[in-house]
Design an enzyme around this catalytic site. Structure first.
Site, mmCIF file in Angstrom:
data_model
loop_
_atom_site.group_PDB
_atom_site.id
_atom_site.type_symbol
_atom_site.label_atom_id
_atom_site.label_comp_id
_atom_site.label_asym_id
_atom_site.label_seq_id
_atom_site.Cartn_x
_atom_site.Cartn_y
_atom_site.Cartn_z
ATOM 1 N N SER A 66 0.815 -1.221 0.000
ATOM 2 C CA SER A 66 0.000 0.000 0.000
ATOM 3 C C SER A 66 0.844 1.264 0.000
ATOM 4 O O SER A 66 0.370 2.315 -0.444
ATOM 5 C CB SER A 66 -0.950 0.010 1.208
ATOM 6 N N SER B 262 15.325 -7.770 1.903
ATOM 7 C CA SER B 262 16.156 -7.773 3.098
ATOM 8 C C SER B 262 16.588 -6.338 3.384
ATOM 9 O O SER B 262 15.772 -5.412 3.355
ATOM 10 C CB SER B 262 17.352 -8.708 2.882
ATOM 11 N N LYS C 271 16.736 -9.185 9.790
ATOM 12 C CA LYS C 271 17.198 -9.164 8.410
ATOM 13 C C LYS C 271 18.368 -10.121 8.196
ATOM 14 O O LYS C 271 18.493 -10.725 7.112
ATOM 15 C CB LYS C 271 17.568 -7.737 7.990
ATOM 16 N N TYR D 201 15.943 -5.346 14.705
ATOM 17 C CA TYR D 201 15.673 -5.254 13.273
ATOM 18 C C TYR D 201 16.795 -5.906 12.470
ATOM 19 O O TYR D 201 16.535 -6.689 11.538
ATOM 20 C CB TYR D 201 15.516 -3.791 12.866
#
Length: 278
Positions: free
Chosen positions: A21, A139, A157, A153
């Protein structure tokens, strides 16, 4: 009982893009549509997504097994196949590693890692049966390098990197490839949407604030989402794909530095970049 037939059989390849979106996902959906794909973009609230030429939006919560199954079943029922899956949906987190509770870490991994795994597992049976397909996982360069005060975070990844490379070896003989697109900082809502620790520790207040400043400065000179979208299209369409697609000059430089700079020098550069004592 006869098997239900798809309601349509598009001549062009079918691509599913999660988190489509806004930001990278929306740019990727637009770029794939321009490249000749039938695009299904997903969002938690697809009814609120702005219309995008060439894309159909459907609801998806990647942290839900039931939602993932329903989405993939709906696409297969309607279009008959999924040629490309772009796992883009993700969430950020800023704060010291010690500050992150197990629940906070689990929430990030449920989207960034387990969401990738759920979606991949859901599309793989149909891809294997057709002997063709691409899974493109978005990634980050923070999957290659350390990220002080973004450890949760970065860990998510790093997990995506290891999962994708391993998966690619498993599915290649079935005509399917699992590939990585690695953006650097990109002009999205990442900074605003990243979670902060619910129980911050005073010991990290000053450094956490500095880390937030570093991220803000990086976002001001960040790449446009279209840069990442171009890398996603290459991963989806290259006739001889490679495992990793750094997205943009900054990401390419980071990947080269990680590969060739000696460990001690790389460590000093990370500390300098993040305004930590060297």
């Amino acid at each position: 009982m006869s098997t239900p037939q798809p309601t349509s059989q598009p001549a062009q390849p079918v691509a599913v893009v999660t988190g489509a979106s806004t930001g990278i996902g929306r740019a990727a959906a637009a770029a794939l549509a321009d490249a000749g794909h039938t695009v299904i973009g997903t969002s938690r609230r697809s009814s609120q997504a702005r219309p995008l030429a060439g894309a159909t939006f459907l609801d998806l919560e990647v942290a839900s097994d039931e939602s993932v199954r329903a989405l993939v079943d709906a696409v297969l029922d309607r279009f008959g196949r999924i040629d490309v899956l772009v796992n883009n949906a993700g969430v950020g987190a800023i704060g010291a590693a010690e500050e992150a509770s197990p629940d906070e870490v689990r929430d990030v991994f449920d989207v960034n890692v387990f969401g990738v795994m759920r979606m991949s597992n859901a599309v793989l049976p149909s891809m294997r049966s057709r002997g063709a397909g691409r899974i493109v996982n978005v990634s980050s360069v923070l999957g290659l390098v350390p990220a002080p005060f973004m450890a949760t975070y970065a860990a998510s990844k790093h997990a995506v990197e290891g999962y994708t490379e391993s998966l690619d070896h498993e599915v290649r003989e079935h005509g399917v490839r699992a590939l990585l697109v690695e953006p650097a900082y990109t002009r999205t809502q990442f900074e605003q949407s990243s979670s902060a620790p619910a129980a911050p520790l005073a010991a990290y207040d000053a450094r956490r604030a500095t880390a937030a400043d570093v991220v803000s400065a990086a976002m001001r000179r960040a790449d446009e989402p279209t840069v990442v979208a171009q890398a996603i299209v290459r991963a989806a369409t290259d006739t001889a794909p490679r495992l990793r697609y750094p997205a943009g000059p900054s990401a390419s430089r980071t990947a080269l530095l990680r590969r060739f700079v000696p460990a001690a020098g790389f460590d000093r550069s990370i500390r300098k970049l993040n305004r930590l004592p060297v």
